[in-house]
Design a protein around this motif. Sequence first.
Motif, PDB file in Angstrom:
ATOM      1  N   THR A   1       0.752  -0.704  -0.172  1.00  0.00           N
ATOM      2  CA  THR A   1       0.222   0.073  -0.081  1.00  0.00           C
ATOM      3  C   THR A   1       1.255   1.212  -0.102  1.00  0.00           C
ATOM      4  O   THR A   1       2.025   1.414   0.472  1.00  0.00           O
ATOM      5  N   ILE A   2       0.282   2.346  -0.141  1.00  0.00           N
ATOM      6  CA  ILE A   2       0.621   3.692  -0.327  1.00  0.00           C
ATOM      7  C   ILE A   2       0.177   4.587   0.429  1.00  0.00           C
ATOM      8  O   ILE A   2      -1.047   4.966   0.330  1.00  0.00           O
ATOM      9  N   ASP A   3       0.448   4.905   1.538  1.00  0.00           N
ATOM     10  CA  ASP A   3      -0.124   5.080   2.492  1.00  0.00           C
ATOM     11  C   ASP A   3       0.852   6.831   3.459  1.00  0.00           C
ATOM     12  O   ASP A   3       2.226   7.516   2.560  1.00  0.00           O
ATOM     13  N   ARG A   4      -0.368   7.403   3.105  1.00  0.00           N
ATOM     14  CA  ARG A   4       0.405   8.936   3.493  1.00  0.00           C
ATOM     15  C   ARG A   4       0.591   9.088   5.400  1.00  0.00           C
ATOM     16  O   ARG A   4       0.176   8.698   6.433  1.00  0.00           O
ATOM     17  N   ASP A   5       2.003   9.622   5.877  1.00  0.00           N
ATOM     18  CA  ASP A   5       2.593   9.605   6.941  1.00  0.00           C
ATOM     19  C   ASP A   5       3.331  10.792   7.620  1.00  0.00           C
ATOM     20  O   ASP A   5       4.109  10.640   6.501  1.00  0.00           O
ATOM     21  N   GLY A   6       2.118  11.735   7.705  1.00  0.00           N
ATOM     22  CA  GLY A   6       2.329  12.366   8.437  1.00  0.00           C
ATOM     23  C   GLY A   6       2.653  14.009   6.498  1.00  0.00           C
ATOM     24  O   GLY A   6       1.422  14.301   6.215  1.00  0.00           O
ATOM     25  N   ASP A   7       3.655  14.442   6.260  1.00  0.00           N
ATOM     26  CA  ASP A   7       3.501  15.685   5.252  1.00  0.00           C
ATOM     27  C   ASP A   7       4.396  14.319   3.905  1.00  0.00           C
ATOM     28  O   ASP A   7       4.852  15.297   3.247  1.00  0.00           O
ATOM     29  N   ARG A   8       4.920  13.026   4.465  1.00  0.00           N
ATOM     30  CA  ARG A   8       5.427  12.496   3.051  1.00  0.00           C
ATOM     31  C   ARG A   8       4.489  10.820   2.786  1.00  0.00           C
ATOM     32  O   ARG A   8       3.459  10.496   3.738  1.00  0.00           O
ATOM     33  N   LEU A   9       4.859  10.300   1.836  1.00  0.00           N
ATOM     34  CA  LEU A   9       3.955   8.993   1.660  1.00  0.00           C
ATOM     35  C   LEU A   9       5.211   7.862   1.393  1.00  0.00           C
ATOM     36  O   LEU A   9       6.210   8.104   1.059  1.00  0.00           O
ATOM     37  N   VAL A  10       4.743   6.960   2.143  1.00  0.00           N
ATOM     38  CA  VAL A  10       5.525   6.067   2.040  1.00  0.00           C
ATOM     39  C   VAL A  10       5.306   4.930   1.776  1.00  0.00           C
ATOM     40  O   VAL A  10       3.642   4.189   1.618  1.00  0.00           O
ATOM     41  N   VAL A  11       5.880   3.387   0.973  1.00  0.00           N
ATOM     42  CA  VAL A  11       5.614   2.180   0.249  1.00  0.00           C
ATOM     43  C   VAL A  11       5.490   1.967   1.710  1.00  0.00           C
ATOM     44  O   VAL A  11       6.036   1.139   2.021  1.00  0.00           O
ATOM     45  N   HIS A  12       4.103   0.208   2.163  1.00  0.00           N
ATOM     46  CA  HIS A  12       4.295  -0.091   3.013  1.00  0.00           C
ATOM     47  C   HIS A  12       3.993  -1.840   2.311  1.00  0.00           C
ATOM     48  O   HIS A  12       2.973  -2.109   1.824  1.00  0.00           O
ATOM     49  N   THR A  13       4.828  -2.686   2.277  1.00  0.00           N
ATOM     50  CA  THR A  13       5.170  -3.956   1.678  1.00  0.00           C
ATOM     51  C   THR A  13       5.643  -5.069   3.426  1.00  0.00           C
ATOM     52  O   THR A  13       5.637  -5.078   4.251  1.00  0.00           O
ATOM     53  N   LYS A  14       4.038  -5.972   2.628  1.00  0.00           N
ATOM     54  CA  LYS A  14       4.601  -7.470   3.755  1.00  0.00           C
ATOM     55  C   LYS A  14       4.346  -8.707   2.616  1.00  0.00           C
ATOM     56  O   LYS A  14       3.321  -8.034   1.706  1.00  0.00           O
ATOM     57  N   GLY A  15       4.499 -10.038   2.787  1.00  0.00           N
ATOM     58  CA  GLY A  15       4.521 -11.162   2.635  1.00  0.00           C
ATOM     59  C   GLY A  15       5.822 -12.005   2.457  1.00  0.00           C
ATOM     60  O   GLY A  15       6.066 -12.210   3.184  1.00  0.00           O
ATOM     61  N   ALA A  16       5.767 -13.167   1.653  1.00  0.00           N
ATOM     62  CA  ALA A  16       6.713 -14.705   2.357  1.00  0.00           C
ATOM     63  C   ALA A  16       8.182 -13.444   2.620  1.00  0.00           C
ATOM     64  O   ALA A  16       8.485 -12.861   1.280  1.00  0.00           O
ATOM     65  N   PRO A  17       8.860 -14.439   3.323  1.00  0.00           N
ATOM     66  CA  PRO A  17      10.153 -13.436   3.307  1.00  0.00           C
ATOM     67  C   PRO A  17      10.742 -14.048   2.464  1.00  0.00           C
ATOM     68  O   PRO A  17      11.637 -12.782   1.510  1.00  0.00           O
ATOM     69  N   GLU A  18      11.110 -15.218   1.496  1.00  0.00           N
ATOM     70  CA  GLU A  18      11.493 -15.206   1.047  1.00  0.00           C
ATOM     71  C   GLU A  18      11.399 -14.575  -1.060  1.00  0.00           C
ATOM     72  O   GLU A  18      12.341 -13.325  -1.464  1.00  0.00           O
ATOM     73  N   ALA A  19       9.740 -13.651  -0.832  1.00  0.00           N
ATOM     74  CA  ALA A  19       9.612 -13.638  -2.003  1.00  0.00           C
ATOM     75  C   ALA A  19      10.386 -11.514  -1.613  1.00  0.00           C
ATOM     76  O   ALA A  19      10.131 -11.104  -2.553  1.00  0.00           O
ATOM     77  N   LEU A  20      10.131 -11.274  -0.051  1.00  0.00           N
ATOM     78  CA  LEU A  20      10.363  -9.850  -0.357  1.00  0.00           C
ATOM     79  C   LEU A  20      11.398  -9.797  -0.374  1.00  0.00           C
ATOM     80  O   LEU A  20      11.889  -7.830  -0.550  1.00  0.00           O
ATOM     81  N   LEU A  21      12.170 -10.263   0.649  1.00  0.00           N
ATOM     82  CA  LEU A  21      13.956  -9.993   0.545  1.00  0.00           C
ATOM     83  C   LEU A  21      15.183  -9.413  -0.313  1.00  0.00           C
ATOM     84  O   LEU A  21      15.575  -8.258  -0.474  1.00  0.00           O
ATOM     85  N   PRO A  22      14.769  -9.970  -1.912  1.00  0.00           N
ATOM     86  CA  PRO A  22      14.583 -10.019  -2.794  1.00  0.00           C
ATOM     87  C   PRO A  22      14.506  -7.770  -3.364  1.00  0.00           C
ATOM     88  O   PRO A  22      15.347  -8.094  -4.380  1.00  0.00           O
ATOM     89  N   HIS A  23      13.901  -7.829  -2.793  1.00  0.00           N
ATOM     90  CA  HIS A  23      13.345  -6.338  -3.150  1.00  0.00           C
ATOM     91  C   HIS A  23      13.864  -5.222  -1.918  1.00  0.00           C
ATOM     92  O   HIS A  23      13.551  -3.773  -2.817  1.00  0.00           O
TER      93      HIS A  23
END
Length: 899
Positions: free
Chosen positions: A425-447
């Motif tokens: 998801t892309i969410d507003r955190d204060g005055d900035r935008l942040v990409v938040h990601t979750k998933g399988a560890p072996e799939a997320l680590l390469p990113h």
Amino acid sequence: MNPEEAADLLLRDLSSSSAGLSSIEAQRRLSQYGPNALRRRRGVRWPVELARQFTHPLALLLWLAAALLVIVGSLVVAAAVVLIIVLNAAFAFIQEVHAERAVEALAEYIPQRAKVLRDGEPREVDAAELVPGDIAIIEEGDRIAADIRLLAGAIEADMSTLTGESVPTLRSASILDVDVPVLRAHDLVFSGTNCTGGEARGVVFATGMSTELGRIAALSERVKQEPSPLERQVRRVAWLIAAVSVALALAFIPVATFGVHLSLINSLVFAAGLLAGMVPEGLLPVITLALAVAVRALASRGALVKRLSAVETLGSTDVICTDKTGTLTENRMRPIAVWTASGVHDLEADSGTTAAGELLPTLARIASACNNARLTPGEEPSGDPTEVAVLLAARALGAETDAAHREGKRRWQFHFDPELKLMSTIDRDGDRLVVHTKGAPEALLPHCTTLLGPQGRPVPLDAAHHDLITAQVNAFATNGLRVLALAERPLPAGIRPPHRRADAEHELCFVGLIAMLDPPRPEVAEAVARCRTAGIRVIVITGDHPLTAAAIARRVGISGDSPTTVSGEQLDRLTEPELARLLSSEPDIIFARASPETKLRIADALRGQGHVVAMTGDGVNDAPALRRADIGVAMGRTGTDVAREASTMVLTDDNFASIVVAVRAGRRIYDNVRKFIIYIFAHATPEVTPFLVFALGGGLVPLPLTILQLLAFDVGSETAPALALSRDPAEPGLMHRPPRPRSEGVIRGPMLVRAWLFLGVMVSALQMAGYFYVLSSAGWHPGAPVGEGTPLHHAYRQATTMTFLGMIAGQIGTAFAVRTQRASLRSVGVLSNRYLLWGIAAELFLAAVFVYAPPFQSLLGTAALPVGDLLLLVPYPFVVWGADEARRYLVRRRTARHG
């Protein structure tokens, strides 16, 4: 090429425009492409299928029996046999039609109405009238009626009917995917899926059987279901009975003609009676009733069996391929621990925060933001079980989990992709935008390129950090915990949020792990242990992490400490011979990170090795595998309608233990089928013996049993105890013996020896002893006349009555004897089958009517017996039963001595 150019090209190829089709053009295309409906490729064939039920081998024997009954003049009994044929044919046909409803279930996903642009105006039409080139309007809550390429707008689509994934996915006209599988293209939506949010317009490019849903329907139809082991064996039994019956009847004609000097006509009549007596009129009804009773019993235990013959197939099952989540486990995820660069934090401990405390708020914020579950006070959590567990972890760590607060900050979402195993998801955190990601560890680590360090600042994610994370993932997974990884990336100020996954999910900062427990069902371990003692192999096929799957399998006893785990990627690289060798050489094997499509390959490989396979599944794309397996087992709670219709059994509680209950029931039913087959076959010898005695007597011995008495015995007294045997309780040790081979017949040599040469010979000896005793007591000697008008005629009628009652008395002993194959009858209880007791009571009542009612005395040629003669019959059942009890005792001793 941008999305707009691609859409214009598609509209041009379809000869359409953004204003839609005219009504006239739509009608022309409807004639060209046909209605937007799923249809059977072979068309309606019910007359042929119904006719096939009337030409089944046992049905042919029953037709022959009816014809012979007409020949001997028993029109009433012949009509009853014809009625049995009709009822059996109708029942079997209904079952077959019901078993072929998988394609019809797919058709239920097509809605009745659809919104389109016709003549430039929005209009509602019958969904069956959609044609390629139509411009469809999709709104929240709509069920999509065709395969559509979006032209404007964006929606969230529930793709579970096609992919099995319950999390909605984003479909947008502004995203153009190339070189990806069709189902992953973000600009396409598909027939049978649902719009859960948003609004869009698109052009229809496929309808009916040309859609993805139609492709699956065609695939399911091409996977032909083969006859069950019982169906094949019943055919063999029928031909065996036919061969023996015809051989005996043909052999009797020359013996009677040349040996006894009967006329040819009389010889044919006697042969017809002999053949009619050999045909087991009650076999099909008894088998049908036995299976129907088992189906009702299984329904009360959480297993709905849709085909009667499937009950018996369950009894020969020697491999169960099962999912993990929800079948072996409770599908109730709860967070156990989290890990960050500062260490492990136990969410179930009361110690409060630890050294990891400075990093926990960041982890909690990601867990709450990248989530679609809801925690409403006073209500049950809603959403995917994994997401609920992640949200519970966020709440435990102090994050804000209110859904309205979360959605107010969300700017964009990339739904969970089952192939990428990521959600962002892309969410507003204060005055900035942040990409938040979750998933399988072996799939997320390469990113990820950085790691949130102990001081709360990103540090380069080097090989040492990578190994540390992997080791922690494995440590969690080894304990049976499911693990998700979380990461984030702040976006530069002033830029537009990226609408492509590849632009968002890169250069992420790895923040931590959440470990969740989906505990095994408490009853599964015992069920697995019963499978092991019964010689049934259990194979786990799951989309989970290999170590997690292995830990659960180890915990419930499916595998040892070192099972062989095969990932989906490894399986895809295996050839069919390699997969077959793997399945045969590795006793403990787990298929992890597997897609539903791999189930079809596994089922084919196992069945190719001669195994009888039960396969679980819940998604639409599980349907071909469920149909290919000998027993397709669908989940009643979490499964799709298509999976339930493609299966032969539905678990209303999604519980693995219910499969084992069904297997035990299948074994019991098969044993009971064998019991009443022995019971019916055991009477062939005493039915034939009177005719052989008459023929071999050369005219000196009168016929000990009339043809009508034989028919009365067959139709009137044999069926009730046979039906009761179908309700017999299981013999001890039922689940301590290996499954029978697929090739093993329902009739084996030792069964025939026991029926014909042991039980049958004993009953024959007893009945003939009674016959000669009554006849000799009246002063008869060989060759003395006994016809009407002679002094011995009444004594002759009493003697044939004694033969008739002697068969019935011996039959009662046989009914008790066949209740166990090897064990003593005391082990199951002499009086434990109350249905048998009632059946015997009914048989005795009917025998009394045949002997003492004047109309039947006249019809059957019976005569009342004095009390002294009746008392001679009392020991008959005990002699037969006792002799077989002694035989079984000797068999047990010999087995124990050599075992």
